[in-house]
Design an enzyme around this catalytic site. Structure first.
Site, short mmCIF file in Angstrom:
data_model
loop_
_atom_site.label_atom_id
_atom_site.label_comp_id
_atom_site.label_asym_id
_atom_site.label_seq_id
_atom_site.Cartn_x
_atom_site.Cartn_y
_atom_site.Cartn_z
N GLY A 175 0.59 -5.06 0.84
CA GLY A 175 -0.57 -5.14 -0.06
C GLY A 175 -0.24 -5.81 -1.38
CD GLU A 178 1.59 -5.50 5.73
OE1 GLU A 178 2.40 -6.38 6.10
OE2 GLU A 178 0.83 -5.65 4.76
CD GLU A 222 -2.22 -7.62 2.77
OE1 GLU A 222 -1.93 -6.47 2.38
OE2 GLU A 222 -2.73 -7.83 3.88
CB ALA A 259 -0.90 -0.02 1.23
N1 CO8 Z 1 4.55 3.24 -0.66
C1 CO8 Z 1 4.94 4.39 -1.23
N2 CO8 Z 1 6.09 4.53 -1.92
C2 CO8 Z 1 6.88 3.45 -2.03
C3 CO8 Z 1 6.55 2.20 -1.46
C4 CO8 Z 1 5.31 2.11 -0.76
N3 CO8 Z 1 4.87 0.96 -0.21
N4 CO8 Z 1 7.53 1.32 -1.73
C5 CO8 Z 1 8.44 1.98 -2.44
N5 CO8 Z 1 8.06 3.28 -2.63
C6 CO8 Z 1 8.77 4.33 -3.34
C7 CO8 Z 1 9.95 4.86 -2.54
O1 CO8 Z 1 9.51 5.83 -1.60
C8 CO8 Z 1 10.80 5.46 -3.63
O2 CO8 Z 1 10.25 6.70 -4.00
P1 CO8 Z 1 11.23 8.00 -4.24
O3 CO8 Z 1 12.06 7.61 -5.44
O4 CO8 Z 1 10.26 9.11 -4.53
O5 CO8 Z 1 12.03 8.15 -3.00
C9 CO8 Z 1 10.58 4.50 -4.80
O6 CO8 Z 1 9.37 3.81 -4.53
C10 CO8 Z 1 11.69 3.47 -4.94
O7 CO8 Z 1 11.82 2.81 -3.69
P2 CO8 Z 1 13.24 2.64 -2.92
O8 CO8 Z 1 14.13 3.79 -3.25
O9 CO8 Z 1 12.93 2.41 -1.47
O10 CO8 Z 1 13.76 1.32 -3.63
P3 CO8 Z 1 14.79 0.25 -3.01
O11 CO8 Z 1 15.15 -0.65 -4.14
O12 CO8 Z 1 15.87 0.93 -2.25
O13 CO8 Z 1 13.92 -0.58 -1.92
C11 CO8 Z 1 11.96 -1.78 -1.12
C12 CO8 Z 1 12.83 -1.38 -2.34
C13 CO8 Z 1 12.76 -2.70 -0.19
C14 CO8 Z 1 10.74 -2.51 -1.66
C15 CO8 Z 1 11.56 -0.52 -0.33
O14 CO8 Z 1 11.02 0.44 -1.24
C16 CO8 Z 1 10.50 -0.77 0.72
O15 CO8 Z 1 10.81 -1.29 1.79
N6 CO8 Z 1 9.22 -0.38 0.45
C17 CO8 Z 1 8.14 -0.46 1.40
C18 CO8 Z 1 7.67 -1.89 1.58
C19 CO8 Z 1 6.58 -1.95 2.60
O16 CO8 Z 1 6.76 -1.67 3.78
N7 CO8 Z 1 5.36 -2.35 2.18
C20 CO8 Z 1 4.23 -2.48 3.06
C21 CO8 Z 1 3.37 -1.26 2.99
S1 CO8 Z 1 1.99 -1.31 4.13
C22 CO8 Z 1 0.84 -2.30 3.36
O17 CO8 Z 1 1.03 -2.70 2.28
C23 CO8 Z 1 -0.49 -2.69 4.01
C24 CO8 Z 1 -0.86 -1.76 5.08
C25 CO8 Z 1 -2.16 -2.20 5.68
C26 CO8 Z 1 -2.56 -1.15 6.69
C27 CO8 Z 1 -4.02 -1.24 6.97
C28 CO8 Z 1 -4.54 0.15 7.28
C29 CO8 Z 1 -6.06 0.19 7.27
#
Ligand code: CO8
Length: 255
Positions: free
Chosen positions: A106, A129, A109, A63
Site C-alpha cells: 500500500g 503482498e 500504491e 497496509a
Molecule cells: N503492517 C503492520 N506492521 C508493520 C508493517 C505492516 N505492513 N510493516 C512493518 N510493521 C511493523 C513491524 O511489525 C514492527 O513492529 P514491532 O516493533 O511491534 O514488532 C515494526 O513495524 C518495525 O518493523 P520490522 O521490525 O519488521 O523492521 P525491519 O527493518 O526488520 O523490516 C520491512 C522492515 C522489510 C519493511 C518489514 O517490516 C516488512 O517486510 N514489512 C511488511 C511489508 C509488507 O509486506 N507490506 C505489504 C502489506 S499488504 C498491503 O500493503 C496491501 C494489501 C492489499 C490486500 C487487499 C485486501 C482487500
C-alpha cells in the site's frame, strides 16, 4: 497521537505519515485521516501543491498487516476495504510523493497515486503482498504496470522482491532521485514551483496527462486540444504571455 501531520508553507501543504514505529503501516485511521485531510486541502484554492511524505526509514511499509490478519472475506468485501484510497485519484491539486526508505505494498500504491514521485537514494519499492497470501489492493497491479511495464510489474508482484531506487528510476517509476538529507527540501521546492503556477492551468495539465491512461491516443489528443483552447479563457493565460513579452516574471491570479 494523530496518525498524520499537516503543515502549510505559503501555497504548499506537507502531509507527513506519522506512525514511525510501525514504519507508517497504513491502518484505517491513517487512511481516514489522510483521505479527509487531502480532500480538504484539495478544496482549498490557496493550496497549489501537496507533498506527501513519511519518515526517513519508511514512506509506508504497506497496509497494516496486524489489522488485516483477522479479517474474513465478508469483512473486507462488505466494508469494501481500501476503496477510500481511490479518492486520491480524484484530487485535482498536484501531489508529490517524497519517498525515503520502504514504499511497499500500500505504501508503493500510495506513492503511485501521487502525480510526481521524488525518491531518496535509500528508497525501496515493492508489491510483496504475495508473500502474505494476498495481492495488491490499492491499485498496484494496475498503476505499477502502467508505470514500469509488464515485465517488471509481473516480476515484483509475483516474487515480492524489492526494487532499489536506481532500478525504479530506470524503470520510470520515479521522477527524480535525491540524497536522503535533501529529500524534503527538494520535494517542497518542486511543490513551490508548481504552486507558483496558475492553479487552474496546473489542474488542466494534470487532467490532460491523466487522461492518457484512460483513453485512446486520438481521443486524448482531442481532449488536450479542447483543454488547450480553454486556457485562453483564463486571466492567467493573458498574464503568462504578457509577462513573457514584457520580460518579467508572471504573477498568476489563479483565475
Ligand atoms: N503492517 C503492520 N506492521 C508493520 C508493517 C505492516 N505492513 N510493516 C512493518 N510493521 C511493523 C513491524 O511489525 C514492527 O513492529 P514491532 O516493533 O511491534 O514488532 C515494526 O513495524 C518495525 O518493523 P520490522 O521490525 O519488521 O523492521 P525491519 O527493518 O526488520 O523490516 C520491512 C522492515 C522489510 C519493511 C518489514 O517490516 C516488512 O517486510 N514489512 C511488511 C511489508 C509488507 O509486506 N507490506 C505489504 C502489506 S499488504 C498491503 O500493503 C496491501 C494489501 C492489499 C490486500 C487487499 C485486501 C482487500
Amino acid at each position: 497521537m494523530a496518525s498524520i501531520m499537516v503543515e502549510r508553507s505559503g501555497r504548499v501543504a506537507l502531509l507527513t505519515l506519522n506512525r514511525p514505529k510501525a514504519l507508517n503501516a497504513l491502518n484505517l485511521a491513517v487512511m481516514q485521516e489522510t483521505v479527509a485531510a487531502l480532500r480538504e486541502l484539495d478544496r482549498d484554492p490557496s493550496v497549489g501543491a501537496i507533498v506527501i511524505t513519511g519518515s526517513e526509514k519508511a514512506f509506508a511499509a504497506g497496509a497494516d498487516i496486524k489489522e488485516m490478519a483477522p479479517k474474513t472475506f465478508a469483512d473486507v468485501f462488505l466494508e469494501d476495504w481500501f476503496a477510500a484510497w481511490d479518492q486520491l485519484a480524484q484530487l485535482r491539486t498536484p501531489t508529490i510523493a517524497a519517498v525515503s526508505g520502504y514504499a511497499l505494498g500500500g505504501g508503493c500504491e500510495l506513492a503511485m497515486l501521487c502525480d510526481i514521485l521524488i525518491a531518496s537514494d535509500t528508497a525501496k519499492f515493492g508489491q510483496p503482498e504475495i508473500k502474505l497470501g494476498v495481492i495488491p489492493g490499492i491499485g498496484g497491479s494496475q498503476r505499477l504496470t502502467r508505470a514500469v511495464g509488464k515485465a517488471k510489474a509481473m516480476d515484483l508482484c509475483l516474487t515480492g522482491r524489492f526494487m532499489d531506487v536506481d532500478e525504479a528510476e530506470r524503470a520510470g517509476l520515479v521522477s527524480r532521485v535525491v540524497p536522503v538529507d535533501q529529500l524534503r527540501d527538494v520535494a517542497l521546492e518542486v511543490a513551490k514551483t508548481i504552486a507558483d503556477m496558475s492553479l487552474p492551468i496546473a489542474m488542466m495539465a494534470k487532467e490532460a496527462v491523466n487522461r492518457s491512461f484512460e483513453t485512446t491516443l486520438s481521443e486524448g489528443v482531442r481532449f488536450e486540444r479542447r483543454v488547450f483552447h480553454s486556457t485562453f479563457a483564463t486571466d492567467d493565460q493573458k498574464e503568462g504571455m504578457a509577462a513573457f513579452i514584457e520580460k518579467r516574471k508572471p504573477l498568476f491570479s489563479h483565475r
